[in-house]
Design a protein around this motif. Structure first.
Motif, PDB file in Angstrom:
ATOM      1  N   ASP A   1     -39.569  93.576 -53.255  1.00 21.31           N
ATOM      2  CA  ASP A   1     -38.167  93.305 -53.584  1.00 21.31           C
ATOM      3  C   ASP A   1     -37.934  91.815 -53.807  1.00 21.31           C
ATOM      4  O   ASP A   1     -37.231  91.413 -54.745  1.00 21.31           O
ATOM      5  N   THR A   2     -38.542  90.992 -52.962  1.00 22.89           N
ATOM      6  CA  THR A   2     -38.417  89.543 -53.112  1.00 22.89           C
ATOM      7  C   THR A   2     -39.049  89.082 -54.417  1.00 22.89           C
ATOM      8  O   THR A   2     -38.473  88.257 -55.149  1.00 22.89           O
ATOM      9  N   ALA A   3     -40.213  89.606 -54.735  1.00 25.09           N
ATOM     10  CA  ALA A   3     -40.883  89.251 -55.990  1.00 25.09           C
ATOM     11  C   ALA A   3     -40.023  89.632 -57.188  1.00 25.09           C
ATOM     12  O   ALA A   3     -39.909  88.861 -58.160  1.00 25.09           O
ATOM     13  N   GLU A   4     -39.389  90.772 -57.136  1.00 26.56           N
ATOM     14  CA  GLU A   4     -38.527  91.215 -58.236  1.00 26.56           C
ATOM     15  C   GLU A   4     -37.318  90.292 -58.395  1.00 26.56           C
ATOM     16  O   GLU A   4     -36.947  89.930 -59.515  1.00 26.56           O
ATOM     17  N   ARG A   5     -36.716  89.873 -57.282  1.00 29.79           N
ATOM     18  CA  ARG A   5     -35.569  88.955 -57.336  1.00 29.79           C
ATOM     19  C   ARG A   5     -35.976  87.580 -57.865  1.00 29.79           C
ATOM     20  O   ARG A   5     -35.168  86.883 -58.478  1.00 29.79           O
ATOM     21  N   MET A   6     -37.225  87.174 -57.607  1.00 30.81           N
ATOM     22  CA  MET A   6     -37.677  85.846 -58.017  1.00 30.81           C
ATOM     23  C   MET A   6     -38.247  85.815 -59.428  1.00 30.81           C
ATOM     24  O   MET A   6     -38.501  84.743 -59.967  1.00 30.81           O
ATOM     25  N   GLU A   7     -38.437  86.958 -60.060  1.00 27.69           N
ATOM     26  CA  GLU A   7     -39.025  87.002 -61.399  1.00 27.69           C
ATOM     27  C   GLU A   7     -38.266  86.151 -62.419  1.00 27.69           C
ATOM     28  O   GLU A   7     -38.900  85.388 -63.161  1.00 27.69           O
ATOM     29  N   PRO A   8     -36.934  86.196 -62.482  1.00 29.73           N
ATOM     30  CA  PRO A   8     -36.235  85.341 -63.447  1.00 29.73           C
ATOM     31  C   PRO A   8     -36.463  83.847 -63.200  1.00 29.73           C
ATOM     32  O   PRO A   8     -36.494  83.050 -64.133  1.00 29.73           O
ATOM     33  N   ILE A   9     -36.669  83.475 -61.948  1.00 32.39           N
ATOM     34  CA  ILE A   9     -36.957  82.073 -61.622  1.00 32.39           C
ATOM     35  C   ILE A   9     -38.348  81.715 -62.117  1.00 32.39           C
ATOM     36  O   ILE A   9     -38.557  80.672 -62.739  1.00 32.39           O
ATOM     37  N   ALA A  10     -39.310  82.578 -61.869  1.00 30.01           N
ATOM     38  CA  ALA A  10     -40.688  82.337 -62.304  1.00 30.01           C
ATOM     39  C   ALA A  10     -40.783  82.254 -63.822  1.00 30.01           C
ATOM     40  O   ALA A  10     -41.600  81.500 -64.356  1.00 30.01           O
ATOM     41  N   LEU A  11     -39.932  83.003 -64.523  1.00 35.07           N
ATOM     42  CA  LEU A  11     -39.952  83.004 -65.984  1.00 35.07           C
ATOM     43  C   LEU A  11     -39.131  81.869 -66.581  1.00 35.07           C
ATOM     44  O   LEU A  11     -39.082  81.712 -67.799  1.00 35.07           O
ATOM     45  N   GLY A  12     -38.476  81.076 -65.724  1.00 34.81           N
ATOM     46  CA  GLY A  12     -37.684  79.946 -66.202  1.00 34.81           C
ATOM     47  C   GLY A  12     -36.309  80.336 -66.720  1.00 34.81           C
ATOM     48  O   GLY A  12     -35.631  79.527 -67.347  1.00 34.81           O
ATOM     49  N   LYS A  13     -35.871  81.549 -66.457  1.00 40.31           N
ATOM     50  CA  LYS A  13     -34.562  82.016 -66.929  1.00 40.31           C
ATOM     51  C   LYS A  13     -33.437  81.628 -65.970  1.00 40.31           C
ATOM     52  O   LYS A  13     -32.279  81.606 -66.353  1.00 40.31           O
ATOM     53  N   GLN A  14     -33.779  81.363 -64.728  1.00 43.92           N
ATOM     54  CA  GLN A  14     -32.811  80.966 -63.706  1.00 43.92           C
ATOM     55  C   GLN A  14     -33.407  79.854 -62.866  1.00 43.92           C
ATOM     56  O   GLN A  14     -34.615  79.648 -62.861  1.00 43.92           O
ATOM     57  N   ARG A  15     -32.534  79.165 -62.159  1.00 49.92           N
ATOM     58  CA  ARG A  15     -32.969  78.179 -61.178  1.00 49.92           C
ATOM     59  C   ARG A  15     -32.527  78.658 -59.805  1.00 49.92           C
ATOM     60  O   ARG A  15     -31.583  79.404 -59.664  1.00 49.92           O
ATOM     61  N   SER A  16     -33.230  78.191 -58.805  1.00 50.65           N
ATOM     62  CA  SER A  16     -32.924  78.552 -57.425  1.00 50.65           C
ATOM     63  C   SER A  16     -32.601  77.287 -56.644  1.00 50.65           C
ATOM     64  O   SER A  16     -33.074  76.206 -56.983  1.00 50.65           O
TER      65      SER A  16
END
Length: 76
Positions: free
Chosen positions: A24-39
């Motif tokens: 679940d954590t990996a799924e939530r972080m996918e947009p960050i890893a792809l550069g689509k979002q920042r955290s």
């Protein structure tokens, strides 16, 4: 559930609930890893990097990850 200090020896070390949390954590972080979002996960944190050998690709991957997670980088 926190995993701090948990040593991974094998998959049998994890309960089904722990595996679900990791996925679940990996799924939530996918947009960050792809550069689509920042955290803001690492706001106020600084990563100091020191490379004795030229390794632009490795250095850039560390810097990119840190910036995407909201931290800063100090190149030494």
């Amino acid at each position: 559930m926190k995993f701090k200090g948990h040593h991974i020896i094998s998959m049998t070390s994890f309960s089904r609930d722990m595996i679900d949390i990791i996925l679940d954590t990996a799924e939530r972080m996918e947009p960050i890893a792809l550069g689509k979002q920042r955290s803001g996960m690492l706001n106020g944190k600084v990563l100091a990097v020191l490379f004795f050998e030229p390794s632009t690709r490795t250095r850039m991957s560390f810097e990119t990850a840190m910036y995407r997670l909201g931290g800063d980088v100090l190149n030494l």
